[in-house]
Design an enzyme around this catalytic site. Structure first.
Site, PDB file in Angstrom:
ATOM      1  N   SER A   1       0.798  -1.225   0.000  1.00 38.51           N
ATOM      2  CA  SER A   1       0.000   0.000   0.000  1.00 38.51           C
ATOM      3  C   SER A   1       0.832   1.277   0.000  1.00 38.51           C
ATOM      4  CB  SER A   1      -0.923   0.017   1.224  1.00 38.51           C
ATOM      5  OG  SER A   1      -0.166   0.057   2.419  1.00 38.51           O
ATOM      6  N   LYS A   2       2.154   1.164   0.096  1.00 38.27           N
ATOM      7  CA  LYS A   2       2.997   2.358   0.126  1.00 38.27           C
ATOM      8  C   LYS A   2       2.997   3.053  -1.235  1.00 38.27           C
ATOM      9  CE  LYS A   2       4.359   1.368   4.355  1.00 38.27           C
ATOM     10  NZ  LYS A   2       3.725   2.018   5.504  1.00 38.27           N
ATOM     11  N   ASN A   3       3.479   4.290  -1.246  1.00 39.67           N
ATOM     12  CA  ASN A   3       3.541   5.040  -2.503  1.00 39.67           C
ATOM     13  C   ASN A   3       4.358   4.308  -3.550  1.00 39.67           C
ATOM     14  OD1 ASN A   3       2.558   6.831  -0.491  1.00 39.67           O
ATOM     15  ND2 ASN A   3       3.159   8.585  -1.739  1.00 39.67           N
TER      16      ASN A   3
END
Length: 376
Positions: free
Chosen positions: A191-193
């Site tokens: 879910s990180k950038n």
């Protein structure tokens, strides 16, 4: 309208499927699953992107923090200052290494570690500061580095939520978050950038000697096979995850811009509302890349709003509902509730809305209309 997701990885993947699949296929055909060419390519590409001398890939973001601290030779009992309002991984690794966590309050505006809080917490036992670039917004690294220099302290940046963000200094220069302290750590959780399709992490530094030590630590303390020169761990980024990251890294700035654009649309809809404080958006230095879009709901029923949104099919979340100083694992008689007025306020006010690269105008309007419908 397409179903709203908190993080829409499927739609993102659909746009880059060919690149991701071919990159993974290369790993499968070469059978280099650990420390293969894709890992080395990603390491070099990330070094170039961040303009940092050394990137050391590892298995996840929590390992990255732990290994960074191991590399600095911190000793049991050494005090490490970090923010009270963040995810537990930051304080977890401090405790695991038998260091002494020192939690301090955060700033009400940017929700990052309070500079005044750091100043008050420094003692003769303090050896390091761990600023967290929370929700994608860079902490005040200029002030933190000045304090570190004054007191001869290490700075370990927790950059798990802010890869690609810029820190602007008073002389006009910019540096990427995670590359300013003595060492930085990040996560590639999906879910990180910049996320892979499993677990992954990396450590950054411009210190040649430290980088050499970190490369040994991540690989059982080995520089030569079966020669263990330092105490290490088994923490390596596998080649398939590196393959995914190689496909996504060239798009990181585009992804961050999409998040910033969505944040501007959210904030425009909420502008001037008496019950909503939106996150600040800086158009000058890109200091916020919006891993999360987090509102403060004031003089209104935050929990009721959250349930209202969930009932309307809009995912949302409270990051974070319990301060670290109140967590059972980290209770300490040193901490007094009056030491954390801002953190204690934020846990009652914050609410994060869906934020990802695939949000469209129809979804944003439905979300903002639903928020405003409740907060009449």
């Amino acid at each position: 309208m397409k179903k709203i997701q908190m993080v829409d990885l499927k739609s993102q993947y659909d746009k880059i499927k060919e690149s991701v699949n071919s990159s993974i296929q290369e790993v499968l055909e070469t059978n280099t699953y650990i420390n293969g060419p894709q890992v080395h390519q990603f390491q070099k590409s990330l070094e170039n992107y961040l303009e940092v001398k050394h990137v050391i890939p590892c298995a996840n973001g929590t390992d990255a923090l732990q290994i960074a601290m191991m590399g600095l030779d911190l000793k049991p009992g050494d005090e490490v200052i970090t923010a009270d309002f963040t995810f537990a991984a930051t304080v977890e690794v401090i405790a695991l290494l038998q260091l002494t966590p020192v939690l301090v309050d955060v700033d009400l505006v940017n929700m990052n570690i309070s500079i005044e809080g750091i100043k008050k917490a420094i003692t003769p036992k303090t050896k390091a500061i761990v600023p967290v670039h929370l929700f994608g917004r860079a902490a005040n690294m200029e002030a933190i580095m000045a304090l570190a220099k004054e007191h001869n302290l290490y700075v370990i940046e927790d950059n798990a939520q802010a890869i690609g963000a810029n820190c602007k200094f008073s002389d006009g220069t910019k540096k990427k978050a995670g590359t300013i302290g003595h060492v930085g750590a990040t996560s590639f959780f999906p879910s990180k950038n910049l996320g892979c399709y499993g677990d992954g992490g990396a450590i950054f530094t411009n210190d040649d000697a430290l980088a050499h030590k970190l490369r040994g630590i991540v690989n059982h303390g080995m520089y030569e096979r079966y020669h263990h020169d330092v105490v290490g761990v088994n923490s390596r980024l596998d080649s398939i995850q590196a393959a995914v990251l190689n496909a996504k890294l060239p798009l990181l700035d585009q992804y961050n811009k999409a998040r910033q654009d969505a944040a501007r649309k959210y904030s425009a809809a909420f502008e001037g509302h008496k019950n909503i404080i939106s996150p600040t958006i800086c158009d000058i230095c890109d200091c916020h890349v919006f891993h999360q879009y987090t509102l403060r709901i004031i003089a209104a029923d935050r929990n009721g709003l959250m349930q209202h949104l969930l009932d309307k099919g809009i995912p949302c979340a409270i990051y974070y509902p319990i301060p670290l100083h109140s967590q059972k694992a980290y209770l300490d008689t040193r901490y007094k509730e009056e030491d954390f007025p801002v953190t204690n306020q934020l846990v009652q006010e914050v609410l994060s809305l869906p934020m990802h690269t695939e949000l469209d105008d129809e979804q944003i309007k439905y979300i903002t209309d639903s928020v405003l419908e409740f907060l009449k």
